[in-house]
Design a protein around this motif. Structure first.
Motif, short mmCIF file in Angstrom:
data_model
loop_
_atom_site.label_atom_id
_atom_site.label_comp_id
_atom_site.label_asym_id
_atom_site.label_seq_id
_atom_site.Cartn_x
_atom_site.Cartn_y
_atom_site.Cartn_z
N GLN A 161 12.37 -15.47 34.45
CA GLN A 161 12.66 -14.85 33.16
C GLN A 161 12.75 -13.33 33.27
O GLN A 161 13.64 -12.69 32.69
CB GLN A 161 11.56 -15.24 32.15
N TRP A 162 11.85 -12.74 34.04
CA TRP A 162 11.82 -11.29 34.16
C TRP A 162 13.05 -10.76 34.90
O TRP A 162 13.58 -9.71 34.55
CB TRP A 162 10.52 -10.85 34.84
N LYS A 163 13.46 -11.51 35.91
CA LYS A 163 14.70 -11.13 36.62
C LYS A 163 15.89 -11.20 35.65
O LYS A 163 16.81 -10.35 35.70
CB LYS A 163 14.93 -12.07 37.80
N ARG A 164 15.89 -12.20 34.77
CA ARG A 164 16.98 -12.32 33.80
C ARG A 164 16.96 -11.15 32.83
O ARG A 164 18.01 -10.59 32.49
CB ARG A 164 16.86 -13.65 33.04
N PHE A 165 15.77 -10.77 32.37
CA PHE A 165 15.66 -9.62 31.48
C PHE A 165 16.24 -8.37 32.13
O PHE A 165 16.93 -7.57 31.47
CB PHE A 165 14.20 -9.36 31.11
N MET A 166 15.95 -8.17 33.42
CA MET A 166 16.46 -7.00 34.13
C MET A 166 17.99 -7.08 34.25
O MET A 166 18.70 -6.09 34.00
CB MET A 166 15.84 -6.91 35.53
N LYS A 167 18.51 -8.25 34.60
CA LYS A 167 19.95 -8.42 34.80
C LYS A 167 20.71 -8.19 33.50
O LYS A 167 21.80 -7.59 33.51
CB LYS A 167 20.23 -9.82 35.34
N GLU A 168 20.14 -8.66 32.39
CA GLU A 168 20.84 -8.57 31.11
C GLU A 168 20.56 -7.27 30.36
O GLU A 168 21.09 -7.07 29.26
CB GLU A 168 20.46 -9.78 30.24
N GLY A 169 19.71 -6.40 30.94
CA GLY A 169 19.51 -5.09 30.36
C GLY A 169 18.45 -5.00 29.27
O GLY A 169 18.25 -3.93 28.69
N MET A 170 17.77 -6.10 28.99
CA MET A 170 16.68 -6.05 28.02
C MET A 170 15.47 -5.32 28.61
O MET A 170 14.68 -4.74 27.88
CB MET A 170 16.31 -7.46 27.57
N TRP A 171 15.35 -5.39 29.94
CA TRP A 171 14.36 -4.59 30.67
C TRP A 171 15.11 -3.63 31.59
O TRP A 171 16.19 -3.96 32.10
CB TRP A 171 13.46 -5.47 31.53
N SER A 172 14.51 -2.48 31.84
CA SER A 172 15.07 -1.55 32.82
C SER A 172 13.94 -0.69 33.38
O SER A 172 12.92 -0.49 32.72
CB SER A 172 16.16 -0.67 32.19
N TYR A 173 14.15 -0.22 34.59
CA TYR A 173 13.15 0.63 35.26
C TYR A 173 13.71 2.04 35.40
O TYR A 173 14.89 2.23 35.74
CB TYR A 173 12.81 0.09 36.65
N HIS A 174 12.87 3.04 35.13
CA HIS A 174 13.30 4.44 35.19
C HIS A 174 12.22 5.27 35.88
O HIS A 174 11.02 4.98 35.76
CB HIS A 174 13.51 4.98 33.77
N ASP A 175 12.64 6.29 36.59
CA ASP A 175 11.68 7.26 37.13
C ASP A 175 12.22 8.67 36.90
O ASP A 175 13.40 8.87 36.65
CB ASP A 175 11.34 7.02 38.60
N HIS A 176 11.31 9.62 36.97
CA HIS A 176 11.65 11.02 36.70
C HIS A 176 10.62 11.87 37.41
O HIS A 176 9.43 11.52 37.46
CB HIS A 176 11.61 11.28 35.19
N GLN A 177 11.05 13.00 37.96
CA GLN A 177 10.13 13.81 38.74
C GLN A 177 8.97 14.36 37.90
O GLN A 177 7.91 14.69 38.44
CB GLN A 177 10.86 14.96 39.43
N PHE A 178 9.14 14.43 36.58
CA PHE A 178 8.07 14.97 35.75
C PHE A 178 6.78 14.15 35.87
O PHE A 178 5.68 14.70 35.79
CB PHE A 178 8.49 15.01 34.28
N TRP A 179 6.90 12.83 36.08
CA TRP A 179 5.71 11.98 36.17
C TRP A 179 4.88 12.30 37.41
O TRP A 179 3.68 11.95 37.46
CB TRP A 179 6.09 10.51 36.16
N THR A 180 5.47 12.94 38.41
CA THR A 180 4.72 13.32 39.61
C THR A 180 4.62 14.84 39.76
O THR A 180 4.51 15.36 40.87
CB THR A 180 5.34 12.70 40.88
N LEU A 181 4.66 15.53 38.64
CA LEU A 181 4.33 16.95 38.59
C LEU A 181 2.94 17.09 37.98
O LEU A 181 2.43 16.15 37.36
CB LEU A 181 5.36 17.71 37.75
N PRO A 182 2.30 18.25 38.10
CA PRO A 182 0.95 18.42 37.57
C PRO A 182 0.90 18.75 36.08
O PRO A 182 -0.18 18.90 35.50
CB PRO A 182 0.40 19.58 38.39
N HIS A 183 2.04 18.86 35.44
CA HIS A 183 2.11 19.33 34.07
C HIS A 183 1.40 18.40 33.08
O HIS A 183 1.45 17.18 33.21
CB HIS A 183 3.57 19.44 33.61
N GLU A 184 0.80 19.02 32.07
CA GLU A 184 0.33 18.25 30.92
C GLU A 184 1.55 17.82 30.13
O GLU A 184 2.61 18.45 30.19
CB GLU A 184 -0.59 19.14 30.08
#
Length: 448
Positions: free
Chosen positions: A322-345
């Motif tokens: 089911q989870w693979k289907r959610f990813m394939k159909e776009g209901m789920w998606s994964y994102h990353d961004h450099q801000f999450w690994t910066l020290p900023h509040e």
């Protein structure tokens, strides 16, 4: 008086306890570095088999780099600028200049005299620098072994949780709102207590989930110090009412914390929300590179889905499909961004990562998982416990948000008068032992 003093390593002496040994916060970082060095050394043979002598030479250089870093940490040496050429290097070095400007009497930014949040994040970024500067082992995940072990040692709990979800979704026809609310509370609380499985707090020692998570919820309820689950539910179901004859599901963003069992609990919650129509879209946000021992990266996320699909347990595998289907159909998606690994509040996000802030403004609900996210939400400051959660956010309000967190660091706001004092008199380490938890909600449209 309400205070917002920035905490430094010198001001922190809390100890962490549970299934792992006592570790002071200052001891924890050298312990983690030692484990990283040991992991790299134990993989020397693998490096040789894959890369030949070049891999062995890189192993030696990386260990030398990290050993020097450990000595600098333990002896309060100045914090140095990053020397690699990654996309975030300039942002890190600029942040260090900001810290230098805040130092009194022109003292250098050093390990013991700088904000604790900054130096802890800095150590994990330096671990990555050690690898990036030493190809061909630069893509090696020094924390992968622990994350993998944690996942497999939590198999029975994962099976139990997946079975509970699939049985509800397939056996209950047209559940009413009360039934959905009851299940929603269960999955939110499972996601909450899944946050106990944090390898950075245990310095990599076993902290997996071995018991049925659903069955333990009733005994854990009294340890939730702030429970705004009903407000989260209201934020989601309000969109149903606004959808007219067709219920409109929300866009939910989940800022992930740990891989392993906790990630599975987050996936189960997301599955439930999408399957019953509470959410039309779930966006998962993880880290660009290995971070705080057990934090989720894209590789961890994809690996976990593949492991769930490949399970020989019918209900667990059904979840994976089911989870693979959610990813394939776009209901789920994964994102990353450099801000999450910066020290900023996170109150810096609008200025320092405007694209990410703008993206989050499109969310109907943001769920922030775990202790580090809570520290960044509140600036990791020495707030009085009664300071409102909204005030501690200091202007960070892209969308309705909720922090789902078990307490493992010396910061907690939003408590009732006297609540923190009573806890301190009963259990001096209540903020750090992982026994207590909060589900804290803030909606800018309601509170401003």
């Amino acid at each position: 008086m309400e205070t917002d003093q920035i905490k430094t390593p010198q001001s922190l002496s809390a100890k962490f306890e549970g299934s792992f040994a006592y570790l002071t916060v200052r001891d924890r970082l050298p312990t983690i570095l030692t484990k990283v060095i040991d992991t790299i050394h134990r993989n020397k043979k693998n490096f040789f088999e894959e890369h030949g002598e070049e891999g062995v030479d890189a192993e030696k250089r990386t260990i030398s780099f990290l050993s020097k870093l450990r000595n600098e940490l333990q002896t309060d040496k100045p914090v140095l600028c990053l020397a690699d050429e990654a996309e975030d290097t300039a942002a890190w070095n600029e942040y260090m200049k900001r810290q230098q400007e805040l130092m009194e009497d022109g003292q250098p930014v050093s390990w013991f005299k700088s904000p604790w949040l900054y130096v802890e994040c800095y150590m994990y970024r330096k671990i990555q620098e050690a690898l990036w500067l030493n190809p061909p082992i630069n893509d090696f995940d020094v924390f992968k072994e622990g994350k993998t072990q944690s996942f497999f040692e939590s198999q029975q709990a994962i099976i139990s949780l997946c079975t509970h979800l699939r049985e509800f979704l397939t056996s209950v026809d047209n559940p009413d709102e009360n039934q959905l609310y009851d299940q929603f509370l269960k999955y939110v609380q499972v996601s909450l207590w899944g946050n106990k499985c944090d390898l950075s707090i245990s310095a990599g020692q076993d902290n997996s989930q071995k018991t049925s998570p659903i069955e333990s919820l009733s005994t854990l309820q009294r340890f939730i110090l702030v429970d705004d689950s009903d407000k989260v539910w209201s934020a989601l179901t309000a969109l149903w009412a606004s959808g007219g004859t067709e219920k409109r599901g929300a866009r939910v963003d989940i800022i992930l914390d740990n891989a392993g069992f906790e990630l599975v609990t987050d996936l189960v919650l997301a599955d439930f929300m999408v399957s019953v129509g509470l959410a039309k879209e779930v966006r998962f946000h993880g880290k660009l590179f290995p971070w705080f021992v057990s934090d989720v990266t894209k590789k961890d996320f994809d690996w976990t889905l593949s492991q769930i699909v490949a399970s020989n347990h019918r209900q667990m595998s059904a979840c994976g499909v089911q989870w693979k289907r959610f990813m394939k159909e776009g209901m789920w998606s994964y994102h990353d961004h450099q801000f999450w690994t910066l020290p900023h509040e996170f109150c810096d996000m609008a200025a320092d990562a405007a694209d990410l802030y703008s993206t989050l403004q499109g969310s109907d609900l943001i769920l922030f998982k775990g202790d580090l996210n809570y520290r960044k939400l509140t600036g990791d400051r020495d707030w009085e416990h009664t300071v409102p959660f909204a005030r501690a956010l200091r202007g960070f309000n892209p969308a309705p948000l909720c922090s789902i967190r078990t307490l493992k660091a010396n910061v907690q706001v939003g408590l009732q008068p006297g609540q923190g004092e009573r806890l301190t008199s009963q259990e001096p380490d209540w903020m750090t032992n992982g026994k207590y938890a909060v589900i804290q909600f803030f909606c800018p449209r309601r509170e401003q």
